[in-house]
Design an enzyme around this catalytic site. Structure first.
Site, PDB file in Angstrom:
ATOM      1  N   GLU A 141       3.664  -8.680   4.259  1.00 23.80           N
ATOM      2  CA  GLU A 141       3.360  -7.872   5.320  1.00 23.80           C
ATOM      3  C   GLU A 141       2.726  -6.678   4.783  1.00 23.80           C
ATOM      4  O   GLU A 141       3.099  -5.975   3.883  1.00 23.80           O
ATOM      5  CB  GLU A 141       5.026  -7.312   5.741  1.00 23.80           C
ATOM      6  CG  GLU A 141       4.833  -6.696   7.018  1.00 23.80           C
ATOM      7  CD  GLU A 141       3.852  -7.126   8.189  1.00 23.80           C
ATOM      8  OE1 GLU A 141       3.974  -8.201   8.660  1.00 23.80           O
ATOM      9  OE2 GLU A 141       2.866  -6.519   8.384  1.00 23.80           O
ATOM     10  N   CYS A 256       7.000   1.079  -0.920  1.00 29.46           N
ATOM     11  CA  CYS A 256       6.345   0.071  -1.789  1.00 29.46           C
ATOM     12  C   CYS A 256       5.595   0.477  -2.855  1.00 29.46           C
ATOM     13  O   CYS A 256       5.895  -0.321  -3.955  1.00 29.46           O
ATOM     14  CB  CYS A 256       5.363  -0.454  -0.773  1.00 29.46           C
ATOM     15  SG  CYS A 256       6.327  -0.967   0.566  1.00 29.46           S
ATOM     16  N   LYS A 259       7.380   0.776  -6.432  1.00 26.79           N
ATOM     17  CA  LYS A 259       8.038  -0.199  -6.729  1.00 26.79           C
ATOM     18  C   LYS A 259       7.240  -1.570  -6.971  1.00 26.79           C
ATOM     19  O   LYS A 259       7.354  -2.213  -8.066  1.00 26.79           O
ATOM     20  CB  LYS A 259       9.033  -0.584  -5.421  1.00 26.79           C
ATOM     21  CG  LYS A 259       9.936  -1.637  -6.081  1.00 26.79           C
ATOM     22  CD  LYS A 259      10.956  -1.916  -4.593  1.00 26.79           C
ATOM     23  CE  LYS A 259      10.247  -2.849  -3.744  1.00 26.79           C
ATOM     24  NZ  LYS A 259      10.955  -3.412  -2.679  1.00 26.79           N
TER      25      LYS A 259
HETATM   26  C1  UDX Z   1       2.022   1.100   2.579  1.00 22.63           C
HETATM   27  C2  UDX Z   1       0.815   0.312   2.670  1.00 22.63           C
HETATM   28  O1  UDX Z   1      -0.120   1.170   3.109  1.00 22.63           O
HETATM   29  C3  UDX Z   1       1.162  -0.858   3.565  1.00 22.63           C
HETATM   30  O2  UDX Z   1      -0.070  -1.639   3.701  1.00 22.63           O
HETATM   31  C4  UDX Z   1       2.128  -1.591   2.809  1.00 22.63           C
HETATM   32  O3  UDX Z   1       2.638  -2.807   3.629  1.00 22.63           O
HETATM   33  C5  UDX Z   1       3.540  -0.813   2.494  1.00 22.63           C
HETATM   34  O4  UDX Z   1       3.086   0.543   1.894  1.00 22.63           O
HETATM   35  P1  UDX Z   1       3.752   2.701   3.782  1.00 22.63           P
HETATM   36  O5  UDX Z   1       4.542   2.675   2.538  1.00 22.63           O
HETATM   37  O6  UDX Z   1       4.254   2.727   5.239  1.00 22.63           O
HETATM   38  O7  UDX Z   1       2.647   1.771   3.782  1.00 22.63           O
HETATM   39  O8  UDX Z   1       2.686   4.096   3.981  1.00 22.63           O
HETATM   40  P2  UDX Z   1       1.054   4.836   3.639  1.00 22.63           P
HETATM   41  O9  UDX Z   1       0.520   5.283   4.758  1.00 22.63           O
HETATM   42  O10 UDX Z   1       0.538   3.672   2.722  1.00 22.63           O
HETATM   43  O11 UDX Z   1       1.423   5.913   2.753  1.00 22.63           O
HETATM   44  C6  UDX Z   1       2.106   5.740   1.390  1.00 22.63           C
HETATM   45  C7  UDX Z   1       2.174   7.204   0.874  1.00 22.63           C
HETATM   46  O12 UDX Z   1       1.006   7.468   0.467  1.00 22.63           O
HETATM   47  C8  UDX Z   1       2.660   8.205   1.826  1.00 22.63           C
HETATM   48  O13 UDX Z   1       3.592   9.079   1.066  1.00 22.63           O
HETATM   49  C9  UDX Z   1       1.543   9.143   2.066  1.00 22.63           C
HETATM   50  O14 UDX Z   1       1.670  10.379   2.480  1.00 22.63           O
HETATM   51  C10 UDX Z   1       0.755   9.025   0.875  1.00 22.63           C
HETATM   52  N1  UDX Z   1      -0.713   8.937   1.248  1.00 22.63           N
HETATM   53  C11 UDX Z   1      -1.612   8.383   1.860  1.00 22.63           C
HETATM   54  C12 UDX Z   1      -1.448  10.259   0.448  1.00 22.63           C
HETATM   55  O15 UDX Z   1      -0.984  10.862  -0.245  1.00 22.63           O
HETATM   56  N2  UDX Z   1      -2.904  10.300   0.623  1.00 22.63           N
HETATM   57  C13 UDX Z   1      -3.570   9.414   1.482  1.00 22.63           C
HETATM   58  O16 UDX Z   1      -4.889   9.499   1.512  1.00 22.63           O
HETATM   59  C14 UDX Z   1      -2.934   8.484   2.130  1.00 22.63           C
END
Ligand code: UDX
Length: 464
Positions: A141, A256, A259
């Site tokens: 996913e 995610c 990990k």
């Molecule tokens: C992520 C992946 O994007 C997704 O495809 C996968 O299925 C699960 O892991 P998620 O953890 O829900 O999704 O959030 P995401 O939007 O990827 O952000 C992860 C972290 O990175 C957050 O703490 C966010 O604030 C941070 N982030 C994101 C940044 O610090 N800078 C960015 O430019 C983008």
């Protein structure tokens, strides 16, 4: 599963879990997770073709396709501790499926798992199969929290991995037909099992790597007077690089990224690929460095001591539009400040006091186990208070830290906040969401990740 139910009225979807309170919550008006748009989707299908039940065995026995979405925590003990995925929950799910099945089934790995997990699962199922045919598929996913409904409705791609045998390919086609109800065919990719499993880990590693790359640049920007937002914009304009995932921050969080990278590192090590393992580990190390660096900026700016000083923490979720706190950078930042004896006043629009206190009391990686296996009575932190209003959190504070980029933090009345704070009043923007110039005009000393430093901060001799 709710999206499948919504898009495929002819398919009956039953979500099963052994946790009674969790299933009761899914059947109630108050869903157990906050995700924009999810309420509407669940309510549109519930009791029609979407059901939530604790009768796990009955529904697994009846199903043609079983999606396994159990937790795969990082191991905390034994072989591979701190890196490898703990497959205890997956293995018991597989044994239960084998036990209760009376007809052929397609078993889909939805949880993110180490490469080659399908092989282990296949062995468990086929050694206990009583003549039943099981086909294993990997269907990782890719949705992100906060935008899950949109991501599911219009995915960049759906990935299905299966065995390259006639039986395996038939199973792939069956799952493809489910997604084809709403996903254009050219976006449904089919691969072999191992490619699908690895692609999920690789995609998360690449995304996290972009954030660590821009965060590494943010440190250099602060040292040189460059502005990380300008650098990110200029770099992202290159169509080969693209503009997304280049926002410098206090560090990435979520269930995610860390990990999955640790898991990738472990797989590399097991395959003797030391250099490759080292390369990916660095993405996590830069993320840890960024969180530590932020805490150092806070403490050093405030005369090298925050002992007994009230500091407001605005935002605790790992990103905006979610109440999820798993691996949120807020935990490490709070621990860092508590280690220096700060008094924290925390406000997040979606995270409860219970959750915040549990997170601050929990050992690393414990969050990924069911609630009853997590610490039951969190240590009471005398230094931490959780409040329900940003103005309350910042009242009489010496400093404010923005840890989550909630939209409401952009719209606060900062003059009012300044007036009610101790002076000098500090703001540390860990998400680059505030207007630095306007805040400086009010009188704040401002630190914003990767931005030209305030003369106050610049003059401090601090090794970061
Ligand atoms: C992520 C992946 O994007 C997704 O495809 C996968 O299925 C699960 O892991 P998620 O953890 O829900 O999704 O959030 P995401 O939007 O990827 O952000 C992860 C972290 O990175 C957050 O703490 C966010 O604030 C941070 N982030 C994101 C940044 O610090 N800078 C960015 O430019 C983008």
């Amino acid at each position: 599963m709710a999206m499948i139910a919504l898009k495929c009225p002819n398919i009956e979807v039953v979500v099963v879990d052994i946790s009674k309170p969790r299933i009761a919550a899914w059947n109630s008006d108050e869903l157990p997770i906050y995700e924009p748009g999810l309420d509407e989707v669940v309510k549109a299908c519930r009791e029609k073709n979407l059901f939530f039940s604790t009768d796990v065995e009955k529904h697994v026995a009846e199903a043609d396709i079983v999606f396994v979405s159990v937790n795969t925590p990082t191991k905390t003990r034994g072989l591979g501790a701190g890196k490898a995925a703990d497959l205890t929950y997956w293995e018991s799910a597989a044994r239960m499926i084998a036990d209760v099945s009376k007809s052929d089934k397609i078993v889909v790995e939805k949880s993110t798992v180490p490469v080659k997990t399908a092989e282990a699962i296949e062995k468990i199922l086929t050694h206990n199969n009583k003549g039943i045919n099981f086909q294993i598929l990997s269907n990782p996913e890719f949705l992100a929290e906060g935008t899950a409904i949109e991501d599911l409705a219009k995915p960049d791609r759906v990935l299905i991995g299966g065995r390259e045998t006639p039986g395996g390919q038939k199973a792939v086609e069956a799952l493809k037909a489910v997604y084809a109800h709403w996903v254009p065919e050219d976006r449904i990719l089919t691969t072999n099992l191992w490619s699908a499993e690895l692609s999920k880990l690789a995609a998360n590693a690449f995304l996290a790597q972009r954030i660590s790359s821009i965060n590494a640049m943010s440190a250099l920007c602060e040292s040189t007077g460059a502005d990380v937002s300008e650098v990110a914009y200029a770099v992202g304009k290159d169509s080969r690089i693209g503009p997304k995932f280049l926002n410098a921050s206090v560090g990435f969080g979520g269930s995610c990224f860390q990990k999955d990278i640790l898991n990738l590192v472990y797989i590399c090590e097991c395959n003797g690929l030391t250099e490759v393992a080292h390369y990916w580990k660095q993405v996590v190390q830069i993320n840890d460095y960024q969180k530590t660096r932020f805490v150092k900026r806070v403490v050093s700016s405030m005369f090298n001591t925050v002992s007994g000083k009230k500091i407001a923490i605005l935002g605790f979720a790992f990103k905006k539009d979610t109440g999820d706190t798993r691996e949120t950078p807020a935990i490490d930042v709070c621990h860092g400040l508590l280690g220096d004896k700060a008094l924290l006043s925390i406000y997040d629009p979606q995270v409860t006091e219970d959750q915040i206190k549990r997170d601050l009391a929990m050992n690393k990686f414990d969050w990924d186990h069911p609630l009853h296996l997590q610490p039951q009575s969190p240590t009471a932190f005398k230094q931490v208070s959780v409040v329900w209003d940003a103005y309350e959190a910042t009242k009489d504070a010496h400093g404010v830290c923005i840890i989550t980029e909630w939209d409401e933090f952009k719209k606060l009345d900062y003059q009012r906040i300044y007036d009610n704070m101790q002076k000098p009043a500090f703001i540390f923007d860990g998400r680059n969401v505030l207007n630095v110039e306007a805040l400086r005009k009010i009188g704040f000393v401002v630190y914003s990740i990767g931005k030209p430093l305030d003369p106050w901060v610049k003059d401090l001799q601090v090794s970061i």
